[in-house]
Write a protein that holds these residues in place. Structure first.
Motif, mmCIF file in Angstrom:
data_model
loop_
_atom_site.group_PDB
_atom_site.id
_atom_site.type_symbol
_atom_site.label_atom_id
_atom_site.label_comp_id
_atom_site.label_asym_id
_atom_site.label_seq_id
_atom_site.Cartn_x
_atom_site.Cartn_y
_atom_site.Cartn_z
ATOM 1 N N ALA A 98 -4.729 9.715 2.892
ATOM 2 C CA ALA A 98 -4.934 10.351 4.198
ATOM 3 C C ALA A 98 -4.581 11.758 4.366
ATOM 4 O O ALA A 98 -3.611 12.445 4.953
ATOM 5 N N MET A 99 -5.310 12.454 3.346
ATOM 6 C CA MET A 99 -4.892 13.953 2.892
ATOM 7 C C MET A 99 -5.505 15.074 3.893
ATOM 8 O O MET A 99 -5.320 16.198 3.727
ATOM 9 N N GLY A 100 -6.564 14.424 4.468
ATOM 10 C CA GLY A 100 -7.247 15.612 5.556
ATOM 11 C C GLY A 100 -8.562 16.078 4.524
ATOM 12 O O GLY A 100 -8.325 16.254 3.414
ATOM 13 N N GLY A 137 -11.034 18.968 -2.218
ATOM 14 C CA GLY A 137 -9.760 19.922 -2.650
ATOM 15 C C GLY A 137 -8.299 19.036 -2.842
ATOM 16 O O GLY A 137 -7.789 18.960 -3.861
ATOM 17 N N ALA A 138 -8.015 18.616 -1.804
ATOM 18 C CA ALA A 138 -6.970 17.760 -1.480
ATOM 19 C C ALA A 138 -6.915 16.635 -2.707
ATOM 20 O O ALA A 138 -6.076 16.175 -3.330
ATOM 21 N N LEU A 139 -8.053 15.735 -2.462
ATOM 22 C CA LEU A 139 -8.042 14.639 -3.167
ATOM 23 C C LEU A 139 -8.073 15.068 -4.844
ATOM 24 O O LEU A 139 -7.371 14.506 -5.667
ATOM 25 N N GLY A 150 -4.378 10.343 10.234
ATOM 26 C CA GLY A 150 -4.939 9.361 9.395
ATOM 27 C C GLY A 150 -3.658 8.493 8.802
ATOM 28 O O GLY A 150 -3.799 7.309 9.073
ATOM 29 N N GLY A 151 -2.835 9.014 8.083
ATOM 30 C CA GLY A 151 -1.664 8.156 7.723
ATOM 31 C C GLY A 151 -0.728 7.909 8.535
ATOM 32 O O GLY A 151 -0.332 6.477 8.587
ATOM 33 N N MET A 152 -0.518 8.226 9.589
ATOM 34 C CA MET A 152 0.402 7.605 10.789
ATOM 35 C C MET A 152 -0.219 6.255 11.298
ATOM 36 O O MET A 152 0.274 5.322 11.230
ATOM 37 N N ALA A 179 0.796 -1.299 -0.009
ATOM 38 C CA ALA A 179 0.078 0.021 -0.034
ATOM 39 C C ALA A 179 0.839 1.031 0.156
ATOM 40 O O ALA A 179 1.926 1.306 0.794
ATOM 41 N N ILE A 180 0.309 2.182 -0.883
ATOM 42 C CA ILE A 180 1.136 3.802 -0.609
ATOM 43 C C ILE A 180 -0.081 4.455 0.088
ATOM 44 O O ILE A 180 -1.322 4.496 -0.220
ATOM 45 N N ILE A 181 0.424 5.153 1.038
ATOM 46 C CA ILE A 181 -0.515 5.976 1.927
ATOM 47 C C ILE A 181 -0.025 7.432 1.555
ATOM 48 O O ILE A 181 1.059 7.771 1.634
ATOM 49 N N ILE A 182 -1.108 8.399 1.042
ATOM 50 C CA ILE A 182 -0.796 9.602 1.010
ATOM 51 C C ILE A 182 -1.235 10.734 2.231
ATOM 52 O O ILE A 182 -2.334 10.576 2.604
ATOM 53 N N GLY A 183 -0.197 11.028 2.880
ATOM 54 C CA GLY A 183 -0.462 11.999 3.915
ATOM 55 C C GLY A 183 0.040 11.471 5.159
ATOM 56 O O GLY A 183 -0.143 10.437 5.603
#
Ligand code: NAP
Length: 533
Positions: A141-143, A385-387, A15-17, A7-11
């Motif tokens: 996990a970009m908020g 917006g972030a997505l 959430g990402g942590m 998996a690649i997690i963005i952010g």
């Protein structure tokens, strides 16, 4: 085809942590990409003066690790941004998260390879280096409030002094001592920063387009006995919070404001006012369902403004005309009293947009206002917006932007039909911003980690929302939003703050308990509504 990561997690915010931690626990390989130079997300970027949480610290915290709960000491009822950032860094150290994180690296695009069933993720680093990595799954996990909105006011680039956005504040801080300052906006970020900027600045001019409701925080240092009590009973408190629509452990008065006698009603409002915080909206259960009940709560707050603000004209301009709680309620420390200071001026711009930013300030109502520094407290392109800054391409090369051209459509706020193996933590269509973000994040992360585990155990490669299940969920999200007054006003919940954004009530307003039940039902029925191959 072998991929670089499961998996690649963005952010690398909360959430990402936690996502990285849970995937590691389940022996998946993962990589986190983060645009900032450190962990913390919201609390990394929003360093404006006065930034602090408006959910009580003991509740706005992770609950996945009882050891973490016991060892961390919150110092104030509502943690400041520096304290929250220290907490995020402590979590990153304690769980050794950084070795799988790459900072100052922005994900620019992600394309699903249909032949190989994996995602190809493109990144751009601060030094300009561009790279590609592959993974079976991508988890965003970009908020929800992470893409700052800088309004297109003519002349913005002409301003001669420094311009700051509250959502992207300089790390070294800003000293406004002896400066004249202009602030545009009066949402939560402005309402927290204005009292502090006013204490420093020679003069502060606040440009207000829409007067906003705020309730006092009554922030204070945490009493050690109270903290001991919380630590001894964390499990019970967390369990109680999960039974509340907002995922926050406060008492909801089941009564109706209009059906309650005036004296008793005012006692309830006053008690909530004196306690402080978002629990004011739980004074009665129908404040967001019944116009008359809402008006009673709104009038109570309006009267408080007149009590505090000495100049009647300023008090009148500060008095919101709309529905209380329709826009996100703000929580403040000394906001209205700040307008009694001789060095603070309120300029009501409700009837006319800012004409232009000039080299020395701004022009509105045909009049020029001069200041040394400009603060834009103008919010965010919320939830999508972030997505949409990432060029996601799903099946058939279709872009997420295209797919969401009429507004976001998701299944459970977690997945999008046509975008296999893509998960969103607190995406549109989930309770997210209407709840305490931490338990909502943890619930999503647990769902995703368990889902990946289940797919692996059953030898499945791909999971994807079925269009029919997505349509039903989108319909349900829309139906419940129509029951509340919240869908009726122009707020960032409906994208109204961004010109041209489709008007859709984006978060799920059915409450955290109903949402958790819906997710549990989906899992119990073998990931109902998902195609799995
Ligand atoms: P916001 O609530 O969207 O407020 C933005 C402000 O800027 C509004 O007053 C808006 O006026 C004004 N504005 C925007 N464009 C403008 C323009 N062209 N001309 C004049 N005024 C303009 O943004 P925010 O204060 O950053 O808060 C966003 C959300 O972040 C909050 O609702 C909350 O969920 C979260 N937050 C939480 C905390 C906390 O306490 N933990 C702190 C900060 C933020 P209009 O109302 O007329 O559009």
């Amino acid at each position: 085809m072998s991929v670089d990561f499961d998996a690649i997690i963005i952010g690398a915010g909360f959430g990402g942590m936690y996502m990285l931690h849970r995937l590691r626990q389940k022996a998946f390989t993962a990589r986190v990409y983060e645009a900032g130079s450190g962990v913390g997300g919201t609390w990394y970027w929003n360093r404006y003066p006065g930034a602090r949480c408006d959910v009580e610290s003991v509740q706005y915290s992770y609950q996945f690790s009882p050891e973490l709960e016991q060892e961390w000491e919150w110092s104030e009822r509502y943690a400041t941004q520096p304290e929250l950032l220290r907490y995020a860094n402590h979590v990153a150290d304690r769980f050794d998260l950084r070795r799988d994180m790459r900072f100052e690296t922005r994900v620019t695009a992600a394309t699903f390879d249909e032949a190989g069933n994996f995602w190809r993720v493109e990144t751009s680093a601060a030094d300009g280096a561009r790279q590609t990595a592959t993974a079976r799954f991508v988890i965003t996990a970009m908020g929800c409030l992470s893409s700052p909105n800088t309004p297109k006011i003519p002349g913005l680039e002409d301003f001669g002094g420094p311009t700051y956005h509250t959502g992207n504040w300089p790390h070294e801080g800003v000293d406004f001592t002896g400066k004249t300052v202009g602030v545009v906006g009066n949402g939560s970020s402005a309402i927290q920063s204005i009292p502090i900027i006013a204490q420093q600045a020679k003069h502060l001019t606040v440009f207000q387009r829409t007067a906003n409701f705020t309730v006092p925080a009554h922030n204070k240092p945490l009493d050690p006995d109270y903290v001991r009590g919380v630590k001894a009973n964390y499990r019970e408190m967390r369990a109680r919070a999960k039974t509340k629509p907002a995922g926050i452990d406060f008492t909801i008065n089941p009564g109706s404001a209009v059906a309650t006698a005036e004296a008793e009603r005012n006692r309830e409002f006053q008690a909530r006012w004196e306690y402080g915080g978002l629990g004011f909206m739980a004074s009665f259960s129908d404040l967001l369902l019944n116009d008359d009940s809402n008006k009673l709560a709104a009038d109570f707050v309006r009267a408080k403004i007149r009590e505090v603000v000495k100049d009647p004209e300023t008090a009148d301009a500060l008095t919101p005309r709309n529905i209380i709680g329709c826009k996100r309620l703000c929580v403040d420390t000394g906001y209205w009293a700040t307008f009694n200071r001789p060095n603070v001026t309120l300029v009501d711009i409700a009837d006319a947009p800012i004409e232009r930013i000039t080299s020395s300030g701004l022009r509105v109502h045909g009049k020029d206002y001069a200041f040394d520094c400009l603060v834009l407290a103008t919010g965010f392109d919320a939830m999508t917006g972030a997505l949409l800054k990432v060029d996601f391409r799903g099946r058939g090369g279709v872009s997420l932007k295209e797919r969401w051209s009429e507004g976001p459509k998701t299944y459970l706020g977690l997945t999008v039909a046509g975008f296999p193996n893509l998960f969103m933590i607190t995406g549109p269509g989930s309770p997210s911003v209407l709840t305490n973000m931490l338990p909502s994040i943890e619930q999503h992360v647990d769902f995703i980690a368990d889902c990946l585990d289940s797919l692996r155990a059953r030898g499945k490669q791909v999971i994807e929302a079925e269009p029919r299940a997505q349509e039903e969920w989108v319909g349900h999200v829309g139906d419940v939003s129509n029951i509340t007054l919240r869908s009726t006003c122009s707020s960032w919940y409906v994208g109204a703050n961004i010109p041209g954004k489709p008007r859709v009530f984006m978060p799920y307003i059915g409450g955290l308990p109903a949402y958790i039940q819906a997710c549990e039902r989906v899992v119990a029925n073998g990931y109902e509504g998902f195609a799995q191959t």
